[in-house]
Design a protein around this motif. Structure first.
Motif, PDB file in Angstrom:
ATOM      1  N   GLN A 136       0.815  -1.216   0.000  1.00 23.28           N
ATOM      2  CA  GLN A 136       0.000   0.000   0.000  1.00 23.28           C
ATOM      3  C   GLN A 136       0.848   1.265   0.000  1.00 23.28           C
ATOM      4  N   LYS A 137       2.151   1.093   0.266  1.00 21.84           N
ATOM      5  CA  LYS A 137       3.081   2.217   0.417  1.00 21.84           C
ATOM      6  C   LYS A 137       2.626   3.168   1.524  1.00 21.84           C
ATOM      7  N   GLN A 138       2.035   2.582   2.556  1.00 21.22           N
ATOM      8  CA  GLN A 138       1.589   3.379   3.700  1.00 21.22           C
ATOM      9  C   GLN A 138       1.294   2.467   4.876  1.00 21.22           C
ATOM     10  N   GLY A 139       1.720   2.897   6.049  1.00 22.27           N
ATOM     11  CA  GLY A 139       1.414   2.160   7.263  1.00 22.27           C
ATOM     12  C   GLY A 139       2.008   2.862   8.468  1.00 22.27           C
ATOM     13  N   ALA A 140       1.436   2.587   9.637  1.00 24.95           N
ATOM     14  CA  ALA A 140       1.956   3.175  10.873  1.00 24.95           C
ATOM     15  C   ALA A 140       1.856   2.143  11.990  1.00 24.95           C
ATOM     16  N   ILE A 141       2.915   2.065  12.783  1.00 27.53           N
ATOM     17  CA  ILE A 141       3.029   1.071  13.850  1.00 27.53           C
ATOM     18  C   ILE A 141       3.426   1.769  15.144  1.00 27.53           C
ATOM     19  N   VAL A 142       2.766   1.386  16.236  1.00 26.23           N
ATOM     20  CA  VAL A 142       3.174   1.853  17.558  1.00 26.23           C
ATOM     21  C   VAL A 142       3.456   0.637  18.430  1.00 26.23           C
ATOM     22  N   ASN A 143       4.648   0.583  18.985  1.00 24.90           N
ATOM     23  CA  ASN A 143       5.028  -0.452  19.941  1.00 24.90           C
ATOM     24  C   ASN A 143       4.821   0.073  21.356  1.00 24.90           C
ATOM     25  N   LEU A 144       4.439  -0.814  22.273  1.00 22.44           N
ATOM     26  CA  LEU A 144       4.312  -0.419  23.670  1.00 22.44           C
ATOM     27  C   LEU A 144       5.581  -0.814  24.408  1.00 22.44           C
ATOM     28  N   GLY A 145       6.344   0.205  24.775  1.00 20.04           N
ATOM     29  CA  GLY A 145       7.527  -0.004  25.596  1.00 20.04           C
ATOM     30  C   GLY A 145       7.165   0.217  27.055  1.00 20.04           C
ATOM     31  N   SER A 146       8.094   0.775  27.809  1.00 16.16           N
ATOM     32  CA  SER A 146       7.845   1.046  29.227  1.00 16.16           C
ATOM     33  C   SER A 146       8.983   1.898  29.769  1.00 16.16           C
ATOM     34  N   ILE A 147       8.666   2.698  30.789  1.00 18.67           N
ATOM     35  CA  ILE A 147       9.778   3.417  31.426  1.00 18.67           C
ATOM     36  C   ILE A 147      10.725   2.441  32.111  1.00 18.67           C
ATOM     37  N   ALA A 148      10.272   1.191  32.331  1.00 19.42           N
ATOM     38  CA  ALA A 148      11.191   0.177  32.860  1.00 19.42           C
ATOM     39  C   ALA A 148      12.380  -0.010  31.921  1.00 19.42           C
ATOM     40  N   GLY A 149      12.149   0.159  30.621  1.00 21.90           N
ATOM     41  CA  GLY A 149      13.222   0.028  29.642  1.00 21.90           C
ATOM     42  C   GLY A 149      14.133   1.238  29.593  1.00 21.90           C
ATOM     43  N   ILE A 150      13.730   2.318  30.256  1.00 23.70           N
ATOM     44  CA  ILE A 150      14.533   3.546  30.322  1.00 23.70           C
ATOM     45  C   ILE A 150      15.255   3.640  31.657  1.00 23.70           C
ATOM     46  N   THR A 151      14.520   3.360  32.747  1.00 27.95           N
ATOM     47  CA  THR A 151      15.094   3.493  34.092  1.00 27.95           C
ATOM     48  C   THR A 151      15.858   2.249  34.525  1.00 27.95           C
ATOM     49  N   GLY A 152      15.549   1.093  33.884  1.00 28.63           N
ATOM     50  CA  GLY A 152      16.220  -0.150  34.256  1.00 28.63           C
ATOM     51  C   GLY A 152      15.598  -0.868  35.440  1.00 28.63           C
ATOM     52  N   THR A 153      14.474  -0.355  35.924  1.00 34.61           N
ATOM     53  CA  THR A 153      13.815  -1.009  37.048  1.00 34.61           C
ATOM     54  C   THR A 153      12.355  -1.235  36.716  1.00 34.61           C
ATOM     55  N   GLY A 154      11.791  -2.338  37.236  1.00 33.07           N
ATOM     56  CA  GLY A 154      10.397  -2.648  36.931  1.00 33.07           C
ATOM     57  C   GLY A 154       9.960  -3.883  37.676  1.00 33.07           C
ATOM     58  N   SER A 155       8.981  -4.605  37.124  1.00 30.64           N
ATOM     59  CA  SER A 155       8.438  -5.779  37.804  1.00 30.64           C
ATOM     60  C   SER A 155       9.451  -6.909  37.898  1.00 30.64           C
ATOM     61  N   SER A 156      10.417  -6.910  36.994  1.00 30.71           N
ATOM     62  CA  SER A 156      11.526  -7.864  37.072  1.00 30.71           C
ATOM     63  C   SER A 156      12.648  -7.373  36.171  1.00 30.71           C
ATOM     64  N   LEU A 157      13.831  -7.915  36.381  1.00 30.98           N
ATOM     65  CA  LEU A 157      14.975  -7.530  35.542  1.00 30.98           C
ATOM     66  C   LEU A 157      14.760  -7.938  34.082  1.00 30.98           C
ATOM     67  N   PRO A 158      14.317  -9.174  33.798  1.00 35.09           N
ATOM     68  CA  PRO A 158      14.078  -9.531  32.395  1.00 35.09           C
ATOM     69  C   PRO A 158      13.013  -8.659  31.732  1.00 35.09           C
ATOM     70  N   TYR A 159      12.010  -8.227  32.502  1.00 34.76           N
ATOM     71  CA  TYR A 159      10.978  -7.347  31.935  1.00 34.76           C
ATOM     72  C   TYR A 159      11.595  -6.015  31.520  1.00 34.76           C
ATOM     73  N   ALA A 160      12.381  -5.410  32.407  1.00 37.66           N
ATOM     74  CA  ALA A 160      13.009  -4.127  32.091  1.00 37.66           C
ATOM     75  C   ALA A 160      13.904  -4.252  30.868  1.00 37.66           C
ATOM     76  N   VAL A 161      14.661  -5.341  30.795  1.00 37.61           N
ATOM     77  CA  VAL A 161      15.551  -5.554  29.651  1.00 37.61           C
ATOM     78  C   VAL A 161      14.739  -5.781  28.373  1.00 37.61           C
ATOM     79  N   SER A 162      13.634  -6.518  28.471  1.00 37.31           N
ATOM     80  CA  SER A 162      12.811  -6.761  27.281  1.00 37.31           C
ATOM     81  C   SER A 162      12.226  -5.459  26.753  1.00 37.31           C
ATOM     82  N   LYS A 163      11.865  -4.541  27.632  1.00 36.58           N
ATOM     83  CA  LYS A 163      11.296  -3.278  27.178  1.00 36.58           C
ATOM     84  C   LYS A 163      12.383  -2.352  26.609  1.00 36.58           C
ATOM     85  N   ALA A 164      13.590  -2.423  27.155  1.00 34.62           N
ATOM     86  CA  ALA A 164      14.703  -1.692  26.531  1.00 34.62           C
ATOM     87  C   ALA A 164      14.933  -2.227  25.116  1.00 34.62           C
ATOM     88  N   ALA A 165      14.783  -3.538  24.943  1.00 36.24           N
ATOM     89  CA  ALA A 165      14.920  -4.136  23.618  1.00 36.24           C
ATOM     90  C   ALA A 165      13.811  -3.664  22.680  1.00 36.24           C
TER      91      ALA A 165
END
Length: 247
Positions: A136-165
């Motif tokens: 279609q030569k057109q599209g828009a995507i929004v991914n849901l990240g988290s401030i856990a991926g920015i601050t490095g802290t969250g519900s678990s270490l793997p969660y924070a790392v997954s959101k940084a990814a």
């Protein structure tokens, strides 16, 4: 500005929380919405009923985003029903609740589950959707990240790392899919969803520490998702919506 009216949208994890709010917000703006779920069939059905009761178009569609063949089948089914796929909201995510300093409790299963769903799942959905968006030569995507991926802290270490990814994935996909497909990311802070059930005291304590004095609602994030989808001059960005939590 991209007009969302008459566009076809797919929202992963659309049955509850931010996913439901995003599905409703897109429908209110005139988009047809495919509400994806993995286990929350009843909740996805309720989301569809809410949209249809408001005169919108919606369908509930099951797929485990961590399984690429299921993702491909889902995307093909949406396009078969409505003829196109214009918008993708990669919302489906999982977590594990493990104290950040308890490294011994972070086992291989936790790493594999969170990275498979939160990172690979978003990639699988984007890859499948991008096939049609490129045509279609057109599209828009929004991914849901988290401030856990920015601050490095969250519900678990793997969660924070997954959101940084997820944040890194957003930037890489924005480059890989330009110029026809825009890819951005919303990084929410604490949001008042069912995750807080049984943790009301903790939530109230957190709210008091925020600059704005209150935790965000799912609808706050949904409005930002729609604004990002509409904004045609935006790609590769990580936009934080956290009531000042990360300040």
């Amino acid at each position: 500005m991209m007009e969302l009216k008459n566009k076809v949208a797919l929202v992963t994890g659309g049955g509850t929380g931010i996913g439901r709010a995003a599905s409703l917000a897109l429908a209110e703006r005139g988009a047809a919405v495919a509400v994806n779920y993995s286990r929350s069939a009843a909740e996805a059905g309720e989301t569809v009923q809410l949209i249809e009761s408001l005169g919108g178009r919606a369908l509930a569609i099951r797929a485990d985003v961590s399984r690429e063949q299921e993702v491909k089948a889902m995307v093909d089914a949406v396009v078969h029903k409505w003829g196109s796929l214009d918008l993708l909201v990669n919302n489906a995510s999982i977590t594990r609740h493990i104290p950040m300093d308890d490294l011994e409790s972070v086992d291989e299963q936790a790493w594999d589950a969170l990275l498979q769903t939160n990172v690979k799942g978003m990639f699988y959905c984007t890859r499948a959707a991008s096939v049609y968006m490129k045509r279609q030569k057109q599209g828009a995507i929004v991914n849901l990240g988290s401030i856990a991926g920015i601050t490095g802290t969250g519900s678990s270490l793997p969660y924070a790392v997954s959101k940084a990814a997820v944040h890194g994935l957003t930037r890489s996909l924005a480059k890989a899919l330009a110029p026809d497909i825009r890819v951005n990311c919303v990084a929410p802070g604490a949001v008042l969803t069912r995750w807080w059930e049984g943790r009301e005291g903790q939530m109230q304590q957190l709210a008091g520490s925020l600059l704005l004095g209150k935790v965000a609602q799912p609808e706050d994030i949904a409005r930002m998702i729609c604004a990002i989808l509409e904004q045609e001059a935006l790609t590769g960005q990580i936009i934080t919506v956290d009531a000042g939590q990360s300040m």
